[in-house]
Design an enzyme around this catalytic site. Structure first.
Site, PDB file in Angstrom:
ATOM      1  N   ASP A  29       0.783  -1.226   0.056  1.00  0.00           N
ATOM      2  CA  ASP A  29       0.118   0.102   0.016  1.00  0.00           C
ATOM      3  C   ASP A  29       0.778   1.447   0.024  1.00  0.00           C
ATOM      4  O   ASP A  29       2.045   1.256   0.269  1.00  0.00           O
ATOM      5  CB  ASP A  29      -1.037  -0.013   1.238  1.00  0.00           C
TER       6      ASP A  29
ATOM      7  N   ASP B  79      -7.249  -3.253  14.207  1.00  0.00           N
ATOM      8  CA  ASP B  79      -8.879  -3.347  13.952  1.00  0.00           C
ATOM      9  C   ASP B  79      -8.549  -4.562  13.023  1.00  0.00           C
ATOM     10  O   ASP B  79      -9.709  -4.821  12.346  1.00  0.00           O
ATOM     11  CB  ASP B  79      -9.307  -2.026  13.252  1.00  0.00           C
TER      12      ASP B  79
ATOM     13  N   HIS C 248      -7.139  -4.744  10.129  1.00  0.00           N
ATOM     14  CA  HIS C 248      -6.858  -4.297   8.794  1.00  0.00           C
ATOM     15  C   HIS C 248      -5.638  -4.903   8.191  1.00  0.00           C
ATOM     16  O   HIS C 248      -4.539  -5.046   8.960  1.00  0.00           O
ATOM     17  CB  HIS C 248      -7.216  -2.899   8.572  1.00  0.00           C
TER      18      HIS C 248
ATOM     19  N   GLU D 122      -9.606  -1.832   5.515  1.00  0.00           N
ATOM     20  CA  GLU D 122     -10.225  -1.459   6.683  1.00  0.00           C
ATOM     21  C   GLU D 122     -11.528  -2.261   7.083  1.00  0.00           C
ATOM     22  O   GLU D 122     -12.029  -2.943   5.944  1.00  0.00           O
ATOM     23  CB  GLU D 122     -10.617   0.098   6.783  1.00  0.00           C
TER      24      GLU D 122
HETATM   25  C1  GLP Z   1      -0.727   0.466   8.419  1.00  0.00           C
HETATM   26  C2  GLP Z   1      -0.262  -0.343   7.333  1.00  0.00           C
HETATM   27  C3  GLP Z   1      -0.504  -1.781   7.586  1.00  0.00           C
HETATM   28  C4  GLP Z   1       0.231  -2.044   8.724  1.00  0.00           C
HETATM   29  C5  GLP Z   1      -0.430  -1.463   9.851  1.00  0.00           C
HETATM   30  C6  GLP Z   1       0.183  -2.017  11.266  1.00  0.00           C
HETATM   31  O1  GLP Z   1      -1.931   0.808   8.711  1.00  0.00           O
HETATM   32  N1  GLP Z   1      -1.067   0.108   6.179  1.00  0.00           N
HETATM   33  O2  GLP Z   1      -0.169  -2.577   6.354  1.00  0.00           O
HETATM   34  O3  GLP Z   1      -0.238  -3.561   8.882  1.00  0.00           O
HETATM   35  O4  GLP Z   1      -0.191  -0.158   9.722  1.00  0.00           O
HETATM   36  O5  GLP Z   1       1.338  -1.176  11.468  1.00  0.00           O
HETATM   37  P1  GLP Z   1       2.137  -1.631  12.588  1.00  0.00           P
HETATM   38  O6  GLP Z   1       2.860  -2.867  12.314  1.00  0.00           O
HETATM   39  O7  GLP Z   1       3.088  -0.335  12.888  1.00  0.00           O
HETATM   40  O8  GLP Z   1       1.235  -1.710  13.992  1.00  0.00           O
END
Ligand code: GLP
Length: 263
Positions: A70, A140, A142, A147
């Protein structure tokens, strides 16, 4: 689904890096190994380990093509919170033999988001699809930026970030949720599900609720990562802290069936 429980974040990261390196090394086809990659704090340890292994000559990225999950819409590459910047800073710049032309990241500055996403899907398909998609999850549940209530058959497209996600990600934007881009480009759940293997990293207490939903809950668009229950090659690599909301017998079951597995 496999759930590989490691004592802590470092061990989870080492396990996942070794798993990915073993897959790359075992790949003997003429076509490149195609690796899907996430951003976020969860994969940083894996990136460090893989970079060390690459520098030590234990795994080569010369025949690896990557597709990132992404990118924020509206952030230029040079912005220190763009996922392009993140990936180069934490990973690609440390690799000795990664070819820049083999790095694919959605362009957050495109003036044709739909076309950009369609081309991304076509490019993945042109390589014969993704061999292994690594992911992380949000609190959440995702996966990428899919989402809650995103279709479980979704493809790469524009996503609207929830307020919750913007609040969580505001730690990188001066703690101001308004500074977090409101939209992103993201691969879909369907895109991830088409990958031959999916490896999801889940660590920390703040992910324990999502972890329980993904492992023990129903397949549901409320927790989009739960779709991986329907994948025939899905692995969750996690730390102890992320297991805090699992039922004791679930936790013991996975420890038991994985006790003799090395990778
Ligand atoms: C963002 C990214 C996700 C990732 C998430 C969790 O929202 N788009 O791909 O998995 O953050 O991030 P973290 O690993 O910092 O908790």
């Amino acid at each position: 689904m496999r759930v590989v429980i490691q004592e802590n974040y470092d061990k989870m990261s080492k396990w996942a890096a070794q798993y990915i390196a073993a897959k790359i090394n075992a790949h003997k086809e003429d076509r490149p190994f195609v690796l899907g990659l996430p951003t976020g704090s969860s994969p940083i340890g894996v990136y460090n380990e893989l970079a060390k292994m690459n520098q030590a000559g234990e795994v080569s990225f010369a025949n690896v093509v990557t597709f990132n999950m992404d990118e924020y819409l509206g952030l230029p590459r040079e912005h220190d919170q763009s996922y392009w910047y993140f990936m180069h800073y934490y990973f690609f710049d440390k690799l000795v033999d990664m070819k820049p032309e083999n790095i694919n990241i959605l362009n957050g500055m495109t003036d044709d988001p739909e076309g950009e996403c369609a081309r991304y899907e076509e490019k993945m398909a042109s390589y014969g699809g993704i061999d292994l998609f690594m992911g992380g999850i949000g609190v959440d549940g995702h996966l990428a930026f899919n989402e809650p209530y995103t279709s479980l058959t979704s493809r790469t497209g524009v996503r609207i970030l929830t307020t919750d996600t913007r609040i969580v990600n505001s730690r990188f934007f001066d703690n101001d949720p308004e500074k977090v881009p409101a939209k992103a480009l993201s691969v879909g759940i369907g895109t991830v599900m088409d990958s031959k293997e999916v490896l999801v990293l889940i660590n920390g207490h703040n992910k324990a609720r999502a972890m329980a939903a993904v492992v023990e809950g129903n397949v549901s668009q409320k927790w989009t990562c739960s779709a991986i229950q329907m994948h025939n090659g899905a692995i969750i690599a996690c730390d102890e802290a992320a297991c805090g909301e699992l039922m004791v017998d679930t936790y013991k079951y996975f420890l038991d069936i994985e006790k003799d597995e090395r990778l």
